[in-house]
Design an enzyme around this catalytic site. Structure first.
Site, mmCIF file in Angstrom:
data_model
loop_
_atom_site.group_PDB
_atom_site.id
_atom_site.type_symbol
_atom_site.label_atom_id
_atom_site.label_comp_id
_atom_site.label_asym_id
_atom_site.label_seq_id
_atom_site.Cartn_x
_atom_site.Cartn_y
_atom_site.Cartn_z
ATOM 1 N N THR A 231 0.839 -1.196 0.000
ATOM 2 C CA THR A 231 0.000 0.000 0.000
ATOM 3 C C THR A 231 0.877 1.249 0.000
ATOM 4 O OG1 THR A 231 -1.953 1.035 1.014
ATOM 5 C CG2 THR A 231 -0.292 0.183 2.528
ATOM 6 N N ASN A 232 0.304 2.406 0.273
ATOM 7 C CA ASN A 232 1.078 3.647 0.324
ATOM 8 C C ASN A 232 0.560 4.490 1.489
ATOM 9 O OD1 ASN A 232 -1.164 5.376 -0.664
ATOM 10 N ND2 ASN A 232 -0.934 4.048 -2.447
ATOM 11 N N ARG A 233 1.044 5.696 1.610
ATOM 12 C CA ARG A 233 0.798 6.479 2.827
ATOM 13 C C ARG A 233 -0.484 7.330 2.774
ATOM 14 N NH1 ARG A 233 5.383 10.094 3.395
ATOM 15 N NH2 ARG A 233 4.339 10.678 5.308
ATOM 16 N N ALA A 297 -4.857 7.416 -3.972
ATOM 17 C CA ALA A 297 -3.509 6.998 -4.375
ATOM 18 C C ALA A 297 -3.612 5.510 -4.720
ATOM 19 C CB ALA A 297 -2.524 7.236 -3.249
#
Ligand code: PMT
Length: 422
Positions: A231-233, A297
């Site tokens: 995943t991402n932030r 995102a």
């Protein structure tokens, strides 16, 4: 004062500017000046303790009438009801923890709290305090009480606080406060400009009534096995702020999100996990939408094979082979129906403007919101953001660092302008 409330008898809007005792009281001077410049009649009311931070004489000079600080020194025997009854709106900036507690509790022991309790006008509070105080359950409870009574809160920003600490609790930028006040009054009374780089001004608060908006938010989660994912932030805060702002402005909103399932009133939430889930939800929801905004995102890559059972260390380091995810925004651009407004975001850490411009052209959008996520207080997981909105028509709108709510409104201002041109 040349301005009027749209549809009123010609008198300028009468706004009480309440100032309570915090270091941010000095910024209330700027709020006062901007409101007066916008054609508002400003009646400043300072608590006695606020005068320890900034002098009454400053507000006497900049307001539309002398500042008041007490219940006891006016010719009128009942100044609290005079101000409260006459006000078209009351804005308190800064609103300290103490002021919020006294207002929520119905106290009326000084001119400002008495005016707040004695009014039927809309009230805007702009809290400012240290992070620890802002996060204290008592302060949050008092705010919830006030919100439930219809009070508008202009949330504080993250940034440098008194004493050099950094955190949440800094008074919202005066331009943001003035923008919200003018929005609630129904527009800027006099050819009003909100300051360099600030989008908006003069918009009605219900300018998206009847418009169907779909927003995506959050970082997608691409499974590796039943317990792990890539995943991402992204927290989803910017997408949620967009959805909630659009709903406040009257739109029917669907929020496709990997973030928290709760959203403000008027927002239908469709929770998703992966890029594939998000693609299915967005393509289907976009079919009937007037505005589509991709603030999510979306992971660019996902594991090609998802393991059916948990990988174990004893089996060695897995060979993770990745494949690209579908580019949802490009597909939305290809399927876009006549008149639909399509907005993308470009989160970049270098060559931001160049890359955002390339994405604007490649993905077939009307607006590309360039987000330099390497800058302090900007982008992933912050409560604040700073963006440049690039238009396919060549327009460029800089939105300086401010709350994600205010950034959302600036983007929606650009969306409204496109909708009305179609
Ligand atoms: O969620 P927050 O913590 O509040 O943070 C906000 C944010 C930084 C996530 C947000 O402001 C932002 O910049 N969102 C876009 C993030 C991103 O994925 O940017 P990108 O440059 O990689 O993608 C460009 C655009 O294509 C985006 O609109 C993205 O949603 C879309 N995309 C990307 C990949 C993909 N497979 N499909 C897509 O639709």
């Amino acid at each position: 004062m040349g301005g009027t409330i749209p549809g009123s008898t010609g008198a300028p809007p009468f706004v009480v500017l309440g100032v309570s005792a915090g270091i941010a009281a000095y910024k209330a001077v700027d709020v006062c000046r901007r409101l007066v410049d916008a054609g508002i009649h400003v009646a400043p009311v300072l608590t006695e303790r606020a005068t320890h931070f900034v002098g009454k004489a400053t507000f006497d000079a900049l307001g539309s009438e002398p500042a008041q600080t007490t219940l006891w020194d006016e010719a009128s025997p009942i100044p609290h009801t005079r101000l409260g009854q006459r006000a078209d709106l009351i804005v308190v900036a800064p609103a300290t923890a103490d002021l919020l507690a006294r207002y929520a509790g119905g106290f009326a022991d000084d001119l400002l709290t008495a005016t707040l309790v004695a009014t039927a006008a809309p009230v805007v509070v702009c809290p400012a305090m240290h992070t620890e105080m802002w996060e204290h359950p008592a302060v949050q409870h008092n705010l919830a009480v006030l919100i439930s009574r219809g009070v508008t809160v202009v949330a504080p920003e993250e940034g440098r606080l008194a004493g050099g600490d950094i955190g949440s609790g800094r008074l919202a930028d005066p331009s943001v406060i003035v923008e919200r006040v003018l929005g609630l009054l129904g527009g800027a009374p006099r050819g009003h400009h909100l300051g360099a780089g600030t989008a908006g001004g003069g918009r009605s608060t219900r300018d998206l009534a009847g418009i169907r908006v779909v927003v995506s938010a959050g970082g997608t989660r691409e499974p590796i096995d039943p317990v792990r994912f890539l995943t991402n932030r992204s927290s989803g805060k910017q997408g949620h702020a967009l959805a909630e702002a659009a709903a406040r402005r009257g739109a029917a909103v669907v929020l496709v999100t990997t973030g928290k399932p709760a959203a403000g009133p008027g927002v239908v939430v469709e929770p998703v996990e992966t890029a594939a889930d998000m693609e299915a939800a967005m393509l289907s929801r976009a079919e009937g939408a007037d505005v589509v905004i991709m603030a999510a995102a979306v992971a660019d890559f996902r594991p090609k094979v998802v393991q059916g059972s948990k990988l174990h260390k004893a089996d060695g380091v897995p060979d993770l082979i990745l494949e690209p995810t579908p580019d949802i925004l490009s597909e939305l651009g290809r399927r876009r129906r006549q008149g639909q407004v399509l907005v993308g975001f470009a989160a970049e850490t270098e060559r931001v403007s160049e890359r955002a411009r390339a994405k604007l052209a490649d993905k077939g959008v009307d607006l590309m919101v360039a987000n330099d996520v390497s800058a302090p207080g900007v982008g992933f997981d912050h409560d604040t953001n700073e963006v440049t909105i690039l238009g396919a028509d060549g327009s460029v709108t800089d939105v300086p660092l401010r709350s994600k709510d205010a950034v959302a409104d600036a983007i929606l201002d650009r969306v409204c302008a496109l909708l009305s041109a179609r």
